[in-house]
Design a protein around this motif. Structure first.
Motif, PDB file in Angstrom:
ATOM      1  N   VAL A  51       0.837  -1.201   0.000  1.00 43.94           N
ATOM      2  CA  VAL A  51       0.000   0.000   0.000  1.00 43.94           C
ATOM      3  C   VAL A  51       0.877   1.258   0.000  1.00 43.94           C
ATOM      4  O   VAL A  51       0.571   2.237  -0.690  1.00 43.94           O
ATOM      5  N   ALA A  52       1.979   1.226   0.743  1.00 43.67           N
ATOM      6  CA  ALA A  52       2.877   2.385   0.780  1.00 43.67           C
ATOM      7  C   ALA A  52       3.461   2.683  -0.595  1.00 43.67           C
ATOM      8  O   ALA A  52       3.621   3.855  -0.966  1.00 43.67           O
ATOM      9  N   VAL A  53       3.773   1.645  -1.365  1.00 50.72           N
ATOM     10  CA  VAL A  53       4.265   1.862  -2.733  1.00 50.72           C
ATOM     11  C   VAL A  53       3.226   2.641  -3.532  1.00 50.72           C
ATOM     12  O   VAL A  53       3.549   3.611  -4.225  1.00 50.72           O
ATOM     13  N   THR A  79       9.049  -2.127   7.817  1.00 51.78           N
ATOM     14  CA  THR A  79       9.623  -2.483   9.130  1.00 51.78           C
ATOM     15  C   THR A  79       8.835  -1.928  10.304  1.00 51.78           C
ATOM     16  O   THR A  79       9.249  -2.101  11.449  1.00 51.78           O
ATOM     17  N   HIS A  80       7.719  -1.271  10.073  1.00 49.13           N
ATOM     18  CA  HIS A  80       7.068  -0.529  11.154  1.00 49.13           C
ATOM     19  C   HIS A  80       6.713  -1.397  12.357  1.00 49.13           C
ATOM     20  O   HIS A  80       6.736  -0.926  13.488  1.00 49.13           O
ATOM     21  N   ASP A  81       6.401  -2.660  12.143  1.00 46.38           N
ATOM     22  CA  ASP A  81       6.027  -3.547  13.251  1.00 46.38           C
ATOM     23  C   ASP A  81       7.107  -4.574  13.590  1.00 46.38           C
ATOM     24  O   ASP A  81       6.824  -5.575  14.243  1.00 46.38           O
ATOM     25  N   ASP A 141      -0.388   2.006   7.079  1.00 50.58           N
ATOM     26  CA  ASP A 141      -0.652   1.040   8.141  1.00 50.58           C
ATOM     27  C   ASP A 141      -2.123   1.006   8.535  1.00 50.58           C
ATOM     28  O   ASP A 141      -2.555   0.077   9.220  1.00 50.58           O
ATOM     29  N   LYS A 142      -2.896   1.959   8.116  1.00 51.78           N
ATOM     30  CA  LYS A 142      -4.340   1.958   8.384  1.00 51.78           C
ATOM     31  C   LYS A 142      -5.125   1.491   7.162  1.00 51.78           C
ATOM     32  O   LYS A 142      -5.985   0.620   7.252  1.00 51.78           O
ATOM     33  N   VAL A 143      -4.814   2.069   6.008  1.00 46.48           N
ATOM     34  CA  VAL A 143      -5.672   1.829   4.839  1.00 46.48           C
ATOM     35  C   VAL A 143      -5.460   0.437   4.235  1.00 46.48           C
ATOM     36  O   VAL A 143      -6.316  -0.041   3.500  1.00 46.48           O
TER      37      VAL A 143
END
Length: 200
Positions: A51-53, A79-81, A141-143
């Motif tokens: 999704v970030a891409v 890597t956020h989690d 991280d939400k959507v």
């Protein structure tokens, strides 16, 4: 004919998914392997990274003059989690201990503070020094699961409107369109994540 990896972590890192998910950056995949990360965590990180891409590509196209560190956003999403390798109970339950633990783990593995920060900031987008990169990681991280957080989106809209010199309402409509589109594949991403075990 290619063979399917047999262990869950390798499958989480390499399986195509439906619709296909992009692979994590190689340095992140190697880190997760070295940590013996739970397969469910790897699957989650792939979904958020994917999704970030999409988000950074959209931002790059709509806001060509906005300086966004694309690689930092993608590393942050991937890597956020990572702190959940230290606190695996937070994979299936609430908790925020993984945030500082993830930042510290990345620092211990030689990653720069500017990259390690996303592990700690992805759930605290209203803190001091939070930039557009942090907001994009938090939004991804939400959507990924079609969750919408008005306060987070408002902060991102204000940053984008200021960069573009346009009215916030105009940028809200544009952001809403892209987040709605990304949310349409949430069920597939959730199913991909759920197909992998929480335990190592």
């Amino acid at each position: 004919m290619t063979s399917t990896p047999s262990d869950p972590l390798s499958r989480a890192l390499e399986a195509a998914g439906e619709p296909p998910l992009r692979p994590l950056p190689p340095v992140v995949a190697e880190l997760l392997r070295s940590l013996g990360a739970p397969a469910r965590l790897a699957a989650h990180l792939r979904a958020v990274h994917d999704v970030a891409v999409e988000l950074v590509e959209w931002v790059g196209g709509r806001y060509p003059d906005l300086a966004v560190d694309r690689d930092a956003v993608l590393f942050g999403a991937a890597t956020h989690d990572v702190g959940k390798t230290v606190h695996p109970e937070e994979l299936s339950g609430p908790g925020s201990a993984h945030e500082a633990a993830g930042r510290d783990l990345l620092l211990e593995h030689g990653f720069a503070p500017g990259l390690a920060r996303f592990a700690a900031t992805h759930a605290s987008w209203d803190g001091p020094g939070v930039g557009v990169e942090d907001l994009l990681v938090s939004t991804a991280d939400k959507v990924w699961k079609d969750k919408r957080v008005p306060d987070l989106e408002d902060r991102l809209v204000r940053a984008l409107a200021a960069a573009a010199g346009r009215e916030p309402w105009e940028e809200y409509l544009a952001l809403d369109d892209v987040l709605t589109r990304l949310g349409e594949d949430a069920a597939h991403r959730l199913a991909f994540q759920a197909s992998f075990p929480v335990d190592r």
